[in-house]
Design an enzyme around this catalytic site. Structure first.
Site, PDB file in Angstrom:
ATOM      1  N   ASN A   1      -1.991   0.101   6.693  1.00 40.46           N
ATOM      2  CA  ASN A   1      -1.440  -1.129   7.267  1.00 40.46           C
ATOM      3  C   ASN A   1      -0.579  -1.909   6.266  1.00 40.46           C
ATOM      4  O   ASN A   1      -0.449  -3.119   6.354  1.00 40.46           O
ATOM      5  CB  ASN A   1      -2.566  -1.992   7.869  1.00 40.46           C
TER       6      ASN A   1
ATOM      7  N   TYR B   1     -12.012  -1.827  -4.069  1.00 41.49           N
ATOM      8  CA  TYR B   1     -12.540  -2.040  -2.719  1.00 41.49           C
ATOM      9  C   TYR B   1     -14.072  -1.964  -2.683  1.00 41.49           C
ATOM     10  O   TYR B   1     -14.653  -1.711  -1.618  1.00 41.49           O
ATOM     11  CB  TYR B   1     -11.937  -1.037  -1.749  1.00 41.49           C
TER      12      TYR B   1
ATOM     13  N   GLU C   1      -9.225 -10.603  -7.879  1.00 43.60           N
ATOM     14  CA  GLU C   1      -8.272  -9.522  -7.618  1.00 43.60           C
ATOM     15  C   GLU C   1      -7.030  -9.639  -8.498  1.00 43.60           C
ATOM     16  O   GLU C   1      -6.482  -8.627  -8.939  1.00 43.60           O
ATOM     17  CB  GLU C   1      -7.898  -9.510  -6.135  1.00 43.60           C
TER      18      GLU C   1
ATOM     19  N   HIS D   1      -2.151  -5.407   1.370  1.00 42.29           N
ATOM     20  CA  HIS D   1      -3.441  -6.052   1.114  1.00 42.29           C
ATOM     21  C   HIS D   1      -3.161  -7.500   0.723  1.00 42.29           C
ATOM     22  O   HIS D   1      -2.166  -7.777   0.046  1.00 42.29           O
ATOM     23  CB  HIS D   1      -4.186  -5.369  -0.045  1.00 42.29           C
TER      24      HIS D   1
ATOM     25  N   LYS E   1       0.831  -1.202   0.000  1.00 41.48           N
ATOM     26  CA  LYS E   1       0.000   0.000   0.000  1.00 41.48           C
ATOM     27  C   LYS E   1       0.876   1.267   0.000  1.00 41.48           C
ATOM     28  O   LYS E   1       2.091   1.196   0.207  1.00 41.48           O
ATOM     29  CB  LYS E   1      -0.931  -0.044   1.217  1.00 41.48           C
TER      30      LYS E   1
HETATM   31  P1  ADP Z   1      -7.821  -6.869   5.463  1.00 42.34           P
HETATM   32  O1  ADP Z   1      -6.990  -5.907   4.633  1.00 42.34           O
HETATM   33  O2  ADP Z   1      -7.068  -7.375   6.670  1.00 42.34           O
HETATM   34  O3  ADP Z   1      -8.421  -7.981   4.642  1.00 42.34           O
HETATM   35  P2  ADP Z   1     -10.493  -5.664   5.504  1.00 42.34           P
HETATM   36  O4  ADP Z   1     -10.741  -6.387   4.232  1.00 42.34           O
HETATM   37  O5  ADP Z   1     -11.473  -5.840   6.615  1.00 42.34           O
HETATM   38  O6  ADP Z   1      -9.035  -6.023   6.093  1.00 42.34           O
HETATM   39  O7  ADP Z   1     -10.384  -4.097   5.229  1.00 42.34           O
HETATM   40  C1  ADP Z   1      -9.743  -3.619   4.068  1.00 42.34           C
HETATM   41  C2  ADP Z   1      -8.863  -2.466   4.465  1.00 42.34           C
HETATM   42  O8  ADP Z   1      -9.681  -1.400   4.944  1.00 42.34           O
HETATM   43  C3  ADP Z   1      -7.889  -2.740   5.609  1.00 42.34           C
HETATM   44  O9  ADP Z   1      -6.702  -3.402   5.212  1.00 42.34           O
HETATM   45  C4  ADP Z   1      -7.607  -1.337   6.089  1.00 42.34           C
HETATM   46  O10 ADP Z   1      -6.688  -0.646   5.224  1.00 42.34           O
HETATM   47  C5  ADP Z   1      -8.984  -0.690   5.958  1.00 42.34           C
HETATM   48  N1  ADP Z   1      -9.762  -0.789   7.199  1.00 42.34           N
HETATM   49  C6  ADP Z   1     -10.358  -1.893   7.713  1.00 42.34           C
HETATM   50  N2  ADP Z   1     -10.994  -1.630   8.863  1.00 42.34           N
HETATM   51  C7  ADP Z   1     -10.813  -0.298   9.086  1.00 42.34           C
HETATM   52  C8  ADP Z   1     -11.222   0.609  10.114  1.00 42.34           C
HETATM   53  N3  ADP Z   1     -11.961   0.187  11.156  1.00 42.34           N
HETATM   54  N4  ADP Z   1     -10.836   1.899  10.005  1.00 42.34           N
HETATM   55  C9  ADP Z   1     -10.107   2.340   8.966  1.00 42.34           C
HETATM   56  N5  ADP Z   1      -9.687   1.544   7.956  1.00 42.34           N
HETATM   57  C10 ADP Z   1     -10.026   0.238   8.015  1.00 42.34           C
HETATM   58 MG    MG Z   2      -9.812  -7.855   3.117  1.00 47.84          MG
END
Ligand code: ADP
Ligand code: MG
Length: 140
Positions: free
Chosen positions: A114, A51, A128, A117, A11
């Site tokens: 974070n 997304y 994807e 992805h 990211k």
């Molecule tokens: P992952 O990336 O672990 O699969 P998700 O698919 O639930 O997580 O969410 C996609 C992305 O959205 C996350 O990697 C993060 O960048 C963002 N995200 C998820 N939950 C939150 C939140 N509560 N607040 C802000 N950003 C979030």
């Molecule tokens: Mg996810």
């Protein structure tokens, strides 16, 4: 266990801090082979389409703006059980909950920024990967 392919993104927080190689080292140390890789800068529309599954979530607009805020590196990781293995080495979505040694524990800035992805299931991995790569670009 079957050989799988999964989509991984570095990211914008990772590219900004020059962490691409450090993150790829974690993948390769876990036995995940990088079979396709490219750097690109998503438009807001492209981030929203990627997304779309999260469109109803309160963080969707901020997430898409963040994903379009700088370059990303898209890659396809291949290996035995690659989808789950990638999720393991990524760590929990919220770095505060991520296990020691995981990419998000090592590098993530916040729950949004974070660093990586990763596809979460075989169906999403296929979708994807196709969003970013043609079959000709996957070199196993
Ligand atoms: P992952 O990336 O672990 O699969 P998700 O698919 O639930 O997580 O969410 C996609 C992305 O959205 C996350 O990697 C993060 O960048 C963002 N995200 C998820 N939950 C939150 C939140 N509560 N607040 C802000 N950003 C979030
Ligand atoms: Mg996810």
């Amino acid at each position: 266990m079957a050989v799988e392919q999964t989509l991984s993104l570095n990211k914008p927080d990772a590219t900004r801090r020059i962490l691409v190689c450090a993150i790829c080292q974690v993948f390769e140390a876990a036995g995940l082979r990088i079979v396709a890789q490219k750097r690109l800068h998503l438009t807001l529309e492209q981030a929203k389409a990627f997304y779309a599954v999260h469109a109803s979530r309160p963080f969707y607009n901020d997430l898409c703006s963040y994903m379009a805020s700088g370059p990303i590196v898209a890659m396809v990781l291949q290996g035995e059980g690659a989808i789950a293995k990638n999720r393991d080495v990524m760590g929990a979505t919220n770095p505060a909950n991520a296990a020691e040694g995981t990419i998000r524990k090592l590098f993530a800035e916040s729950i949004e920024a974070n660093s990586v992805h990763g596809s979460d299931a075989p169906e999403t991995a296929v979708q994807e990967i196709a969003y970013f790569f043609s079959g000709l670009e996957l070199v196993g």
